[in-house]
Design an enzyme around this catalytic site. Structure first.
Site, short mmCIF file in Angstrom:
data_model
loop_
_atom_site.label_atom_id
_atom_site.label_comp_id
_atom_site.label_asym_id
_atom_site.label_seq_id
_atom_site.Cartn_x
_atom_site.Cartn_y
_atom_site.Cartn_z
N PHE A 1 0.87 -1.28 -0.13
CA PHE A 1 0.07 -0.31 -0.08
C PHE A 1 0.77 1.19 0.04
CE2 PHE A 1 -1.96 2.84 3.36
CZ PHE A 1 -2.55 3.68 2.73
N ILE A 2 1.49 1.61 1.24
CA ILE A 2 2.46 2.79 1.12
C ILE A 2 3.57 2.66 0.07
CG2 ILE A 2 3.59 4.40 2.77
CD1 ILE A 2 2.00 2.81 5.33
N ASN B 1 8.27 -9.59 -1.39
CA ASN B 1 7.96 -11.09 -1.49
C ASN B 1 6.32 -11.25 -2.10
OD1 ASN B 1 6.59 -10.77 0.92
ND2 ASN B 1 7.60 -12.38 2.10
N ILE C 1 12.98 -10.15 2.15
CA ILE C 1 14.11 -9.46 2.58
C ILE C 1 15.03 -9.94 3.35
CG2 ILE C 1 13.17 -7.10 2.63
CD1 ILE C 1 12.61 -7.44 5.72
N TYR D 1 4.82 -6.25 17.67
CA TYR D 1 4.84 -5.09 16.33
C TYR D 1 5.49 -4.00 16.75
CZ TYR D 1 3.54 -2.04 12.74
OH TYR D 1 3.58 -1.22 11.85
N1 LIG Z 1 -0.33 1.52 7.14
C1 LIG Z 1 -0.27 2.04 8.34
O1 LIG Z 1 -1.07 2.62 8.99
C2 LIG Z 1 1.26 2.03 8.81
C3 LIG Z 1 1.23 2.72 10.06
C4 LIG Z 1 2.79 2.82 10.55
C5 LIG Z 1 3.60 2.20 10.06
N2 LIG Z 1 3.42 1.41 8.90
C6 LIG Z 1 4.61 0.70 8.24
O2 LIG Z 1 4.83 1.06 6.82
C7 LIG Z 1 5.26 -0.08 6.01
C8 LIG Z 1 4.17 -0.46 4.91
O3 LIG Z 1 3.16 -0.72 5.52
P1 LIG Z 1 1.65 -0.83 4.51
O4 LIG Z 1 0.65 -0.35 5.21
O5 LIG Z 1 1.87 -0.50 3.16
O6 LIG Z 1 1.42 -2.63 4.47
P2 LIG Z 1 1.49 -3.56 3.24
O7 LIG Z 1 1.36 -4.83 3.93
O8 LIG Z 1 0.70 -2.99 2.01
O9 LIG Z 1 2.93 -3.57 2.69
C9 LIG Z 1 4.07 -4.07 3.07
C10 LIG Z 1 4.65 -4.71 1.99
O10 LIG Z 1 5.79 -5.58 2.44
C11 LIG Z 1 5.85 -6.84 1.76
N3 LIG Z 1 6.65 -7.84 2.45
C12 LIG Z 1 6.21 -8.29 3.89
N4 LIG Z 1 6.87 -9.22 4.40
C13 LIG Z 1 8.01 -9.15 3.70
C14 LIG Z 1 9.24 -9.79 3.26
N5 LIG Z 1 9.54 -10.45 4.53
N6 LIG Z 1 9.94 -9.54 2.32
C15 LIG Z 1 9.75 -8.85 1.47
N7 LIG Z 1 8.61 -8.14 1.02
C16 LIG Z 1 7.68 -8.24 2.47
C17 LIG Z 1 4.44 -7.28 1.48
O11 LIG Z 1 4.07 -8.05 0.44
C18 LIG Z 1 3.91 -5.69 1.06
O12 LIG Z 1 4.07 -5.47 -0.26
C19 LIG Z 1 5.36 -1.21 7.10
O13 LIG Z 1 6.67 -1.46 7.44
C20 LIG Z 1 4.47 -0.92 8.30
O14 LIG Z 1 4.86 -1.46 9.44
C21 LIG Z 1 2.27 1.36 8.30
#
Ligand SMILES: NC(=O)c1ccc[n+]([C@@H]2O[C@H](COP(=O)([O-])OP(=O)(O)OC[C@H]3O[C@@H](n4cnc5c(N)ncnc54)[C@H](O)[C@@H]3O)[C@@H](O)[C@H]2O)c1
Length: 310
Positions: free
Chosen positions: A11-12, A32, A52, A141
């Site tokens: 997403f982000i 992944n 990763i 987390y």
């Molecule tokens: N969404 C929120 O509100 C929020 C708030 C604070 C922090 N974050 C952080 O922002 C980042 C992105 O979050 P998001 O909401 O976009 O989530 P998301 O699940 O959409 O994105 C995470 C991505 O990481 C990939 N991924 C997960 N494990 C992996 C691995 N072992 N190897 C390679 N790729 C891997 C997933 O396939 C996914 O595309 C994360 O680090 C999350 O902790 C998100």
């Protein structure tokens, strides 16, 4: 700049990749696809479907020679972090350390880290929470995000790696998973569009700092040049209740039903929102999209997406 984005199919991360490419940067993505989608990956980015934690990331660093690593890949499910803390730590802590080691080996100058202002401060006395209050993560987390920040701080002290940890509020907007456990705005939008029941856990008066993904992207653009070795909240300094989100989205999407209330989820915080003066001072960043506009943009995205899939 040459930028390697982990989690760039998520997403982000995918929204950040689009903006980096738009800004003329050369971008590669490691993901992944455990929760991300290949469709989200900008076709102008080189894509490596990899964990990763895989030793093969070394080859990607050797080939891509990034100037900046932007690290968004993570295990993001708070409840899974409670039920399986070893897995959470393996991805979020060991995975981050592996990337730090690769950065050292391959001379990467800057590490941008997605941290979480919603998960590391606990339930603070004084709100909005600023960056200097004691950290008090209440789930593995959050502990894994704190650990990531501490490793970054060690590496910047030991070596010449610069880092910026962006402590996001609750990020929402296009491409968020509407079927996940978190992401209340995406979940509400999809349920309302599908005419399904909208569920609120607890009183609905819990307050969170909802930040539009476009604003988060802007912070990641600014962090390419600024914010050396800093932990910075990325939020609006305002709390919005789940009930308010529901009422606003109900009006935007012309949803006719009332919300259905369920018992509170165990361990859920009552209120957290984030001071944002440091982001302005250090990055020159301010949120530009207020909650009403952000909800309209998000609702529009989910409506268009649903029409396409009918
Ligand atoms: N969404 C929120 O509100 C929020 C708030 C604070 C922090 N974050 C952080 O922002 C980042 C992105 O979050 P998001 O909401 O976009 O989530 P998301 O699940 O959409 O994105 C995470 C991505 O990481 C990939 N991924 C997960 N494990 C992996 C691995 N072992 N190897 C390679 N790729 C891997 C997933 O396939 C996914 O595309 C994360 O680090 C999350 O902790 C998100």
């Amino acid at each position: 700049m040459r930028i390697l984005v982990t989690g760039g199919a998520g997403f982000i991360g995918s929204n950040i990749v689009d903006a980096y490419i738009e800004g003329g940067h050369d971008v590669a993505v490691i993901d992944n696809l455990s929760s991300g989608k290949e469709d989200n990956v900008n076709p102008r980015a080189r894509f490596y479907r990899l964990d990763i934690r895989s030793p093969e990331i070394d080859l990607v660093f050797a080939k891509e020679k990034p100037d900046v690593l932007n690290h968004h890949a993570a295990q993001i499910d708070v409840r899974r972090s409670v039920s399986d803390p070893t897995f959470d730590a393996s991805v979020n802590i060991i995975g981050t350390i592996g990337l730090l080691q690769a950065c050292l080996k391959h001379g990467v100058g800057r590490f941008i880290f997605a941290s979480s202002g919603g998960a590391i401060y606990g339930e603070p006395q004084n709100l909005p929470a600023d960056e200097d209050i004691p950290l008090d993560p209440l789930a593995p987390y959050g502990a894994s995000k704190v650990a990531g920040e501490y490793y970054l701080s060690c590496y910047s002290a030991l070596y010449s790696l610069k880092y910026t940890a962006l402590r996001y509020g609750n990020v929402y907007g296009p491409r968020q998973d509407p079927y996940g456990e978190a992401g209340v705005i995406a979940i509400f939008c999809q349920a309302m569009i599908d005419g399904e029941e909208v569920r609120i856990f607890g009183s609905g008066e819990q307050l969170r700092d909802y930040i539009y993904v476009g604003d988060v992207v802007q912070a990641n653009l600014l962090a390419l040049e600024r914010g050396d070795n800093q932990d910075i909240n990325i939020g609006t300094a305002m709390g919005t209740s789940v009930n308010e989100l529901f009422m606003r989205l109900k009006a935007i999407l012309d949803y006719k039903k009332d919300a259905v209330y369920y018992p509170p989820r165990q361990g859920e915080l009552e209120k957290i929102y984030l001071a944002n003066a440091k982001a302005l001072e250090v990055l020159g960043w301010q949120s530009q999209v207020d909650i009403q506009r952000g909800l309209e943009l998000t609702a529009e995205y989910f409506k268009e997406r649903s029409e396409l899939t009918i």
